[in-house]
Scaffold this motif. Structure first.
Motif, PDB file in Angstrom:
ATOM      1  N   LEU A 111      46.558  51.918  45.787  1.00  0.00           N
ATOM      2  CA  LEU A 111      47.244  51.164  46.847  1.00  0.00           C
ATOM      3  C   LEU A 111      46.288  50.250  47.605  1.00  0.00           C
ATOM      4  CD1 LEU A 111      49.647  53.906  48.250  1.00  0.00           C
ATOM      5  CD2 LEU A 111      50.216  51.973  46.753  1.00  0.00           C
ATOM      6  N   ARG A 112      45.015  50.574  47.601  1.00  0.00           N
ATOM      7  CA  ARG A 112      44.028  49.696  48.244  1.00  0.00           C
ATOM      8  C   ARG A 112      44.069  48.299  47.638  1.00  0.00           C
ATOM      9  NH1 ARG A 112      38.116  50.397  46.200  1.00  0.00           N
ATOM     10  NH2 ARG A 112      39.212  49.285  44.522  1.00  0.00           N
ATOM     11  N   ASP A 113      44.382  48.223  46.343  1.00  0.00           N
ATOM     12  CA  ASP A 113      44.350  46.950  45.633  1.00  0.00           C
ATOM     13  C   ASP A 113      45.735  46.356  45.415  1.00  0.00           C
ATOM     14  OD1 ASP A 113      41.590  47.206  45.470  1.00  0.00           O
ATOM     15  OD2 ASP A 113      41.664  48.210  43.524  1.00  0.00           O
ATOM     16  N   LEU A 114      46.692  46.818  46.217  1.00  0.00           N
ATOM     17  CA  LEU A 114      48.062  46.322  46.073  1.00  0.00           C
ATOM     18  C   LEU A 114      48.133  44.811  46.215  1.00  0.00           C
ATOM     19  CD1 LEU A 114      51.070  46.947  45.712  1.00  0.00           C
ATOM     20  CD2 LEU A 114      51.222  47.331  48.184  1.00  0.00           C
ATOM     21  N   ASP A 115      47.325  44.243  47.087  1.00  0.00           N
ATOM     22  CA  ASP A 115      47.342  42.791  47.278  1.00  0.00           C
ATOM     23  C   ASP A 115      47.008  42.054  45.982  1.00  0.00           C
ATOM     24  OD1 ASP A 115      44.694  43.821  47.434  1.00  0.00           O
ATOM     25  OD2 ASP A 115      44.004  42.038  48.506  1.00  0.00           O
ATOM     26  N   LEU A 116      46.023  42.553  45.247  1.00  0.00           N
ATOM     27  CA  LEU A 116      45.641  41.916  43.987  1.00  0.00           C
ATOM     28  C   LEU A 116      46.677  42.144  42.893  1.00  0.00           C
ATOM     29  CD1 LEU A 116      41.802  42.626  43.768  1.00  0.00           C
ATOM     30  CD2 LEU A 116      42.908  40.388  43.900  1.00  0.00           C
ATOM     31  N   LEU A 117      47.230  43.344  42.856  1.00  0.00           N
ATOM     32  CA  LEU A 117      48.248  43.636  41.852  1.00  0.00           C
ATOM     33  C   LEU A 117      49.454  42.716  42.034  1.00  0.00           C
ATOM     34  CD1 LEU A 117      48.184  47.564  41.910  1.00  0.00           C
ATOM     35  CD2 LEU A 117      46.771  45.992  40.557  1.00  0.00           C
ATOM     36  N   LYS A 118      49.838  42.481  43.266  1.00  0.00           N
ATOM     37  CA  LYS A 118      50.962  41.590  43.552  1.00  0.00           C
ATOM     38  C   LYS A 118      50.643  40.154  43.114  1.00  0.00           C
ATOM     39  CE  LYS A 118      52.876  41.994  47.634  1.00  0.00           C
ATOM     40  NZ  LYS A 118      52.998  42.181  49.105  1.00  0.00           N
ATOM     41  N   LYS A 119      49.425  39.712  43.361  1.00  0.00           N
ATOM     42  CA  LYS A 119      49.033  38.348  42.982  1.00  0.00           C
ATOM     43  C   LYS A 119      49.076  38.170  41.469  1.00  0.00           C
ATOM     44  CE  LYS A 119      46.081  37.379  46.991  1.00  0.00           C
ATOM     45  NZ  LYS A 119      44.678  37.157  47.461  1.00  0.00           N
ATOM     46  N   ILE A 120      48.579  39.182  40.740  1.00  0.00           N
ATOM     47  CA  ILE A 120      48.621  39.101  39.280  1.00  0.00           C
ATOM     48  C   ILE A 120      50.058  39.076  38.795  1.00  0.00           C
ATOM     49  CG2 ILE A 120      48.110  40.352  37.138  1.00  0.00           C
ATOM     50  CD1 ILE A 120      45.547  41.363  38.489  1.00  0.00           C
ATOM     51  N   ASN A 121      50.898  39.927  39.382  1.00  0.00           N
ATOM     52  CA  ASN A 121      52.294  40.008  38.943  1.00  0.00           C
ATOM     53  C   ASN A 121      53.069  38.742  39.276  1.00  0.00           C
ATOM     54  OD1 ASN A 121      54.178  41.781  37.608  1.00  0.00           O
ATOM     55  ND2 ASN A 121      55.303  41.841  39.534  1.00  0.00           N
ATOM     56  N   GLU A 122      52.666  38.055  40.315  1.00  0.00           N
ATOM     57  CA  GLU A 122      53.306  36.786  40.662  1.00  0.00           C
ATOM     58  C   GLU A 122      52.931  35.693  39.662  1.00  0.00           C
ATOM     59  OE1 GLU A 122      51.837  36.185  44.579  1.00  0.00           O
ATOM     60  OE2 GLU A 122      52.966  37.868  45.421  1.00  0.00           O
ATOM     61  N   LYS A 123      51.707  35.762  39.157  1.00  0.00           N
ATOM     62  CA  LYS A 123      51.187  34.710  38.286  1.00  0.00           C
ATOM     63  C   LYS A 123      51.446  34.989  36.817  1.00  0.00           C
ATOM     64  CE  LYS A 123      46.860  32.147  37.571  1.00  0.00           C
ATOM     65  NZ  LYS A 123      45.421  32.078  37.966  1.00  0.00           N
ATOM     66  N   THR A 124      51.220  36.227  36.389  1.00  0.00           N
ATOM     67  CA  THR A 124      51.410  36.584  34.976  1.00  0.00           C
ATOM     68  C   THR A 124      52.229  37.863  34.890  1.00  0.00           C
ATOM     69  OG1 THR A 124      49.237  37.686  35.003  1.00  0.00           O
ATOM     70  CG2 THR A 124      49.323  35.445  34.122  1.00  0.00           C
ATOM     71  N   LYS A 125      51.538  39.015  34.807  1.00  0.00           N
ATOM     72  CA  LYS A 125      52.249  40.290  34.704  1.00  0.00           C
ATOM     73  C   LYS A 125      51.295  41.425  35.033  1.00  0.00           C
ATOM     74  CE  LYS A 125      54.617  43.107  31.161  1.00  0.00           C
ATOM     75  NZ  LYS A 125      55.009  43.088  29.721  1.00  0.00           N
ATOM     76  N   CYS A 126      51.740  42.340  35.857  1.00  0.00           N
ATOM     77  CA  CYS A 126      50.967  43.534  36.185  1.00  0.00           C
ATOM     78  C   CYS A 126      51.870  44.741  35.988  1.00  0.00           C
ATOM     79  CB  CYS A 126      50.461  43.489  37.626  1.00  0.00           C
ATOM     80  SG  CYS A 126      49.599  45.002  38.129  1.00  0.00           S
ATOM     81  N   VAL A 127      51.390  45.718  35.233  1.00  0.00           N
ATOM     82  CA  VAL A 127      52.125  46.965  35.030  1.00  0.00           C
ATOM     83  C   VAL A 127      51.236  48.121  35.479  1.00  0.00           C
ATOM     84  CG1 VAL A 127      53.379  48.435  33.416  1.00  0.00           C
ATOM     85  CG2 VAL A 127      53.263  45.967  33.011  1.00  0.00           C
ATOM     86  N   VAL A 128      51.747  48.941  36.378  1.00  0.00           N
ATOM     87  CA  VAL A 128      51.027  50.127  36.832  1.00  0.00           C
ATOM     88  C   VAL A 128      51.540  51.330  36.050  1.00  0.00           C
ATOM     89  CG1 VAL A 128      50.656  51.713  38.766  1.00  0.00           C
ATOM     90  CG2 VAL A 128      50.496  49.239  39.121  1.00  0.00           C
ATOM     91  N   GLN A 129      50.638  52.041  35.406  1.00  0.00           N
ATOM     92  CA  GLN A 129      50.981  53.240  34.651  1.00  0.00           C
ATOM     93  C   GLN A 129      50.498  54.456  35.437  1.00  0.00           C
ATOM     94  OE1 GLN A 129      49.796  52.574  30.309  1.00  0.00           O
ATOM     95  NE2 GLN A 129      48.701  50.956  31.399  1.00  0.00           N
TER      96      GLN A 129
END
Length: 292
Positions: A111-129
């Motif tokens: 969750l500390r890196d939620l900001d980056l995960l959101k940015k990646i998902n906005e631009k390409t795709k981020c999947v959290v397993q």
């Protein structure tokens, strides 16, 4: 911990392992197996000191964007990550160079890196397993002692849901005689339904044991489940694949639940989803949560 410089970090399948070894203490961990030729104690974490640099070199040279996977062999959010932030540095590079991310963990530290995960998902795709193995919180603290509990991981899944980040749950391993019950599996499935996970990966109800991780697993059985080791030896001897006698019934329950709720459960389809990069067009970016 000890540091080691690497010549490369990105595998042919576009996977990275930012650390080697783990401090989560899961009693069943396959990564302890001797076949992986780890020449140091498992808890003596090998830190790839130049990891972000060699990753950047690799990403810069790649001609085609793709999904980058991490967390398969060593959790990207072990305790050291709080201080070193090597995982965050690598995620920043993945975002900067326009790649997608498929990241696997058992830790709420993500969750500390939620900001980056959101940015990646906005631009390409981020999947959290997220790996879930048992519904019982007390049991979770025994078999996965130094990591976020199942309920804490469930909260992470809901936060990802609320931020439009797709999730895949690894429902494995399931330990025969310990958590291979309908109650436990149903509890995990209920979490998955509420969190609206995209898919569930389950290779079967059981685990794998081989030289290295078998020794550790049996040692922990003696500590926490007296008499359980002898049950395993009687039933499975020294088999690699340890299948629960409840496998067929529980796998059928998982399949029916996934089909009813529209959750992907075909393993090949789940892996295809994890490896397929999907660049967002301008309209899709505008429609993502929090961007309107």
């Amino acid at each position: 911990m000890h540091e080691k410089e690497m010549k490369g970090i990105l595998s042919a399948q576009n996977g990275i392992n930012i650390y080697r070894g783990c401090t989560h203490g899961c009693i069943y961990c396959d990564s302890r197996s001797r076949c992986y030729q780890m020449n140091h104690d498992f808890e003596d974490i090998e830190v790839k000191s130049n990891g972000p640099k060699v990753l950047e070199d690799a990403l810069r040279r790649k001609r085609k964007k793709c999904m980058i996977g991490t967390g398969a062999m060593s959790d990207s959010y072990i305790h050291l990550e709080e201080k070193l932030e090597n995982t965050r540095k690598c995620i920043e590079l993945i975002h900067s160079y326009g790649f997608g991310l498929a990241i696997q963990t058992k830790s709420a530290r993500i969750l500390r890196d939620l900001d980056l995960l959101k940015k990646i998902n906005e631009k390409t795709k981020c999947v959290v397993q997220m790996t879930l193995t048992t519904y019982d919180e007390d049991l979770c603290k025994i078999i996965e002692p130094n990591v976020s509990t199942t309920k804490e991981r469930f909260e992470v899944l809901k936060i990802m849901r609320d931020n439009g980040i797709p999730t895949i749950v690894w429902l494995s391993p399931i330990l025969p005689f310990i958590n291979d019950t309908e109650e436990s599996i149903q509890g995990i499935l209920d979490y998955c339904i509420e969190a609206k996970v995209h898919g569930i990966i389950c290779f079967g109800i059981g685990l794998t044991l081989r030289e290295g991780n078998r020794d550790y697993f049996y040692k922990k059985l003696d500590e926490h489940f007296p008499g359980m080791k002898s049950q395993y030896i009687r039933r499975y001897k020294y088999a690699y694949q340890i299948n629960s006698s409840n496998n067929d019934r529980l796998m059928n329950m998982i399949k029916k639940t996934c089909e009813f709720h529209g959750i992907l459960c075909d393993i090949e389809e789940c892996f295809n989803y994890l490896h397929k990069l999907e660049e967002r067009n301008e309209y899709e970016q505008l429609m993502l949560p929090g961007l309107d």
